[in-house]
Design a protein around this motif. Structure first.
Motif, PDB file in Angstrom:
ATOM      1  N   SER A 195      16.356 -52.959  -3.413  1.00  0.00           N
ATOM      2  CA  SER A 195      15.656 -53.449  -4.619  1.00  0.00           C
ATOM      3  C   SER A 195      15.682 -54.836  -4.726  1.00  0.00           C
ATOM      4  CB  SER A 195      16.481 -52.748  -5.941  1.00  0.00           C
ATOM      5  OG  SER A 195      16.300 -51.226  -5.910  1.00  0.00           O
ATOM      6  N   ARG A 229      20.378 -46.753  -2.228  1.00  0.00           N
ATOM      7  CA  ARG A 229      19.299 -47.785  -2.053  1.00  0.00           C
ATOM      8  C   ARG A 229      19.535 -48.775  -1.157  1.00  0.00           C
ATOM      9  NH1 ARG A 229      20.666 -46.955  -7.201  1.00  0.00           N
ATOM     10  NH2 ARG A 229      19.262 -46.613  -8.779  1.00  0.00           N
ATOM     11  N   GLU A 267      12.915 -47.353  -3.622  1.00  0.00           N
ATOM     12  CA  GLU A 267      13.086 -46.450  -4.486  1.00  0.00           C
ATOM     13  C   GLU A 267      12.209 -45.347  -4.551  1.00  0.00           C
ATOM     14  OE1 GLU A 267      15.191 -46.373  -7.138  1.00  0.00           O
ATOM     15  OE2 GLU A 267      16.025 -48.357  -7.074  1.00  0.00           O
TER      16      GLU A 267
END
Length: 439
Positions: free
Chosen positions: A111, A393, A398
């Motif tokens: 992310s 992650r 995602e």
């Protein structure tokens, strides 16, 4: 300033060229245009968005807040409840779209690059140079916090996801040693049942089920196969017999579990473990810190070991903080927080509270508990022992993570679904994801 309790309920960055695929979705394409650009004003506070809401997590966050306060900057807490940061991620996207991005935010793994690619994260290369991050940090951690050769996140701690917590007293009742192989684990489950003890605790919450599953994939397939399936996401890897074995073992372990279909937050599972409702729990080492908050002492009531079959490996997740650019009024305070996060004193205090281990190569293992010492030593062996967690992650974006977790969870809750069906569906999912990534 200490964090208030949660109610129950600089030059601009230089973003690189945009990729054809906008990783955070079409809705975020125009984020840079809608963020406010107010005239910079001096600031002595930072609004920090995160999902540290359990007792141990709050203690760890308080370490950061107190040290930041000593530097003349108030930590304005913006904690969002929800395991694995699912709720916090949704709130963060909504806030950014509304032009109300926090000053600092917990963003982890893949992310970081997704947000940085949009040109929204502050670069603090100067902080990293002044702090000697190139030499102080583990190379894997340093690479994680960089995007296009610029530092865009401050690392806090490394969690070991392949952690088996076991109750020492219940194991002694069954005359057991901690298992190191799948065969020993299966024998231990049978022996525990024979003395009236539930072998394993588990919530049916999707991310918790998938955490157990990625441990089983790593144990059966090893790090190379794990990366082929979860990092490179090769569709052919989904047809591998090792995946079928991991799925079969997940279903077998479901039969060992106390109330396997109860969907509980991880903190509830840890409380049940503290009450001796089962002898084992497979999860991240954050559970160890939560047990400590519950007054259950390490190496007395319980201990930890690597998940059987993964003894030399470290399935990792790294806590990190990033800073949004916004109007650049908070740059000095943001840089203070980034600098503090990596200092030896904060690293030691934060990770002691959080259950994780320092991101620094010069940390002193003698200052760690037995579980942390084993974790830090395994990670310090280098890239050959380090495996990125899918669920947390580190291994994938995602979209990929959520699609894989959904298939695993479907298999777990529905006994009519066969391993072969999961393999076919996963292969299709991975092919679809590859096609999307090429667009």
């Amino acid at each position: 300033m200490p964090i208030a309790p949660i109610p129950h309920n600089v030059p601009p960055p230089r973003p690189g060229p945009r990729r054809p695929r906008v990783l955070l979705g079409l809705a975020l394409c125009g984020l840079a245009a809608i963020l406010p650009r107010a005239e910079a004003q001096p600031s002595s506070s930072l609004q920090v968005h995160h999902w540290w809401t359990s007792a141990s997590e709050r203690r760890a966050a308080n370490v950061l807040a107190l040290r930041l306060g000593e530097e003349g900057v108030e930590w304005k807490d913006g904690a969002i409840p929800g395991g694995a940061g699912l709720g916090a991620g949704k709130v963060l996207k909504s806030r950014v779209l509304a032009g109300d991005a926090p000053d600092a935010t917990q963003i982890i793994g893949a992310s970081i690059g997704e947000w940085a690619e949009l040109g929204l994260l502050l670069e603090f290369d100067g902080v990293a140079v002044a702090g000697g991050w190139n030499n102080a940090l583990f190379p894997t951690v340093l690479a994680l916090v960089q995007h296009r050769k610029h530092v865009v996140a401050a690392p806090l701690g490394i969690h070991r996801i392949n952690t088996l917590l076991y109750n020492r007293k219940l194991f002694a009742r069954a005359k057991l040693a901690p298992p190191s192989t799948w065969h020993e684990l299966a024998l231990a489950a049978a022996a525990l049942r024979a003395v009236g003890v539930a072998p394993l605790l588990q919530s049916s919450e999707p991310w918790q089920v998938a955490t157990l599953f990625e441990n089983l994939v790593l144990a059966e397939g090893g790090p190379d196969y794990y990366r082929e399936l979860f990092v490179r996401q090769t569709p052919q890897a989904a047809a591998d017999a090792r995946l079928a074995v991991a799925l079969e073992r997940l279903r077998l372990m479901k039969g060992w579990m106390a109330s396997p279909l109860d969907e509980q937050p991880w903190t509830g599972v840890v409380r049940r473990f503290a009450r001796r409702e089962a002898a084992m729990l497979v999860t991240g080492d954050w559970a160890k810190a939560e047990l400590k908050e519950l007054g259950v002492p390490l190496d007395d009531e319980f201990s930890c070991a690597p998940m059987p079959g993964t003894g030399k490996l470290h399935l990792y997740s790294v806590d990190t903080l990033s800073m949004f650019t916004q109007d650049y009024a908070h740059v000095a305070a943001q840089e203070k927080l980034a600098r503090l996060a990596v200092t030896p004193a904060v690293q030691q205090q934060y990770n002691l509270a959080k259950g994780s281990v320092p991101v620094r190569r010069d940390a002193d293992p003698a200052q760690m508990d037995s579980c942390a010492r084993a974790s830090w030593t395994a990670f310090a062996k280098g890239a050959q022992s380090q495996v990125p967690s899918l669920v947390h992650r580190m291994a994938a974006d995602e979209e990929s993570r959520d699609a894989i977790i959904a298939e695993v969870h479907r298999f777990f809750v529905n006994d009519a679904v066969t391993p072969g069906e999961v393999q076919r569906r996963l292969a299709a999912v991975l092919r679809s994801l590859k096609l999307q990534h090429r667009k």
